[in-house]
Scaffold this active site. Structure first.
Site, short mmCIF file in Angstrom:
data_model
loop_
_atom_site.label_atom_id
_atom_site.label_comp_id
_atom_site.label_asym_id
_atom_site.label_seq_id
_atom_site.Cartn_x
_atom_site.Cartn_y
_atom_site.Cartn_z
N LYS A 105 15.26 36.05 -65.69
CA LYS A 105 15.90 36.12 -64.37
C LYS A 105 17.11 35.09 -64.45
O LYS A 105 16.94 34.19 -64.94
CB LYS A 105 14.94 35.57 -63.21
CG LYS A 105 15.33 36.21 -61.83
CD LYS A 105 14.78 37.74 -61.60
CE LYS A 105 15.11 38.00 -60.31
NZ LYS A 105 14.74 39.44 -59.87
N GLY A 203 13.14 40.85 -43.06
CA GLY A 203 14.46 41.23 -43.86
C GLY A 203 14.91 42.53 -43.87
O GLY A 203 14.17 43.49 -44.62
N GLY A 205 17.59 43.84 -45.68
CA GLY A 205 18.82 44.18 -46.71
C GLY A 205 18.46 45.44 -47.52
O GLY A 205 18.03 46.26 -46.69
N VAL A 207 16.52 46.50 -49.67
CA VAL A 207 15.06 47.47 -49.82
C VAL A 207 14.58 47.36 -48.20
O VAL A 207 14.03 48.44 -48.02
CB VAL A 207 14.21 46.39 -50.69
CG1 VAL A 207 12.88 47.16 -50.79
CG2 VAL A 207 14.77 46.01 -52.09
#
Ligand code: NAI
Length: 371
Positions: A105, A203, A205, A207
């Protein structure tokens, strides 16, 4: 000049560059999140305002693949810890999904709303090029499909691009989360229907929005939170969603809590306040510590491990770098298998009396050990 401690494994840019690349594995090893990483790199370019960390946890099952997060961490240590935890999780995610990939990552320490410049991405593309062979990147929080396309024109090890065929992975991530959430419902209530149930989505965003859309489409009631007021207002308009504060959404009186923002939100502070009986969402590294999985179980909360149900995006991106190239039908088929994988984890969790997260990590470790 490009500085590197291990030039054997690096493809150096031919031209002069202001990028400096340093092996910081020894420094990373002093942090609790290190967990046996193979290699950790720091890329710095003051003139182009780049501070980037690439963490390669494991290449046992294949080259490390994991997205790049662009986020203004409050300190370098916080950014490094984030990269290490995310990278570690990618090893488990790829192993559980049965992909021939390792875990890695990257984190670019920058505010994605203000600091993404072509110069910064050009410097980062040089860093990626130097790491080709050991690390592939793709999108994560703060990085868009357009950003991936820009990088993909400059470095060979970028997936999740328009040209590679897979495009934005978040649709597949949301699909896997939706299916995993329903599998958790089946385990808890014997049925998968979300109609009339309340889901708290943290959230909105790429997804979270796609998940909210799918849930609304099947008749779920939504409670939503986001730091971005515009997204919250859109959800209220389009889905009739109720709104909770970002710091209270976990405590909503809901059937399901779906964390789709950042990690570390299942902790000793939040777990006693969670009222939902199921936690299933996209956010990586939801558990603040491994012990929090048992704390959830002790409260009767069924947790669908994040790295099991959010693997859809990785499955999609991995198809781009697979021999033979991108095959959408094969991707869909693999994503649709996520609930079966989760069901097997729930079975073993019940049989062994261990939290699903611990079981999933054990299965991943067994696969990596087998090689
Ligand atoms: P995104 O950057 O598109 O959206 C994140 C959203 O969360 C933003 O709207 C942001 O304002 C909001 N947010 C941040 N902190 C918040 C807080 N404290 N409370 C409420 N909202 C907050 O990111 P994306 O791509 O949707 O990813 C969401 C999560 O899913 C991340 O943890 C990511 O690592 C994980 N994930 C994403 C995948 C993908 O395919 N995009 C794949 C697997 C995991």
């Amino acid at each position: 000049m490009l500085h590197a401690l291990d030039t054997r494994r690096l493809r150096l840019p031919a031209e002069e560059t202001t990028l400096s690349l340093t092996d910081i594995t020894a420094l990373a090893a002093s942090l609790g999140a290190y967990d046996g990483h193979e290699r950790v790199w720091l890329g710095r370019d003051e003139s182009r305002d780049l501070t980037a960390i690439v963490a390669v946890h494991s290449t046992v099952l294949g080259p490390a693949l994991g997205g790049t997060r662009i986020w203004p961490h409050e300190s370098f240590e916080a950014a490094l810890t984030d990269a290490l935890r995310l990278s570690r999780g990618m090893t488990d995610k790829a192993a559980i999904a049965g992909l021939p990939l390792g875990g890695g990552k990257a984190v670019i320490v920058a505010d994605p709303r203000r600091q993404k410049t072509p110069e910064l991405f050009e410097a980062y593309a040089e860093m990626l090029t130097a790491l080709a062979g050991q690390y592939y990147t793709a999108e994560d929080v703060g990085m868009t499909l357009a950003d991936a396309d820009f990088l993909g024109q400059r470095a060979p090890n970028v997936a999740g691009t328009t040209r590679g065929g897979s495009g934005d992975p978040s649709h597949y991530t949301a699909r896997g989360v939706f299916l995993g959430l329903k599998e958790a419902l089946r385990r808890r209530h014997g049925a998968t229907g979300v109609e009339g149930l309340t889901v708290a989505v943290q959230g909105l965003g790429s997804v979270g929005w796609a998940l909210a859309t799918a849930l609304h489409g099947e008749g779920a009631k939504l409670v939503v939170a986001d730091l971005d007021r515009g997204r919250v207002e859109n959800a209220a308009d389009q889905f009739g969603a109720a709104v909770a504060g970002p710091d209270r959404i976990h405590a909503t009186d809901a059937d399901i809590y779906a964390p789709c923002a950042l990690g570390g939100i299942l902790s000793t502070a939040t777990i006693p306040e969670i009222r939902a009986k199921i936690v299933a969402g996209a956010a990586n590294n939801q558990l603040a510590t491994a012990e929090d999985a048992e704390r959830l179980a002790a409260r009767g909360v069924l947790h669908a491990p994040d790295f099991v149900i959010n693997a859809g995006g990785l499955i999609n991106v991995a198809a781009e770098v697979a021999p033979g190239g991108y095959d959408r039908a094969a991707v869909v088929e693999k994503v649709e298998r996520i609930p079966a994988t989760l069901a097997a984890i729930f079975d073993r969790s019940e049989a062994e009396g261990r939290a699903p997260d611990a079981v999933a990590r054990a299965i991943a470790a067994e696969r990596v050990t087998r090689g």
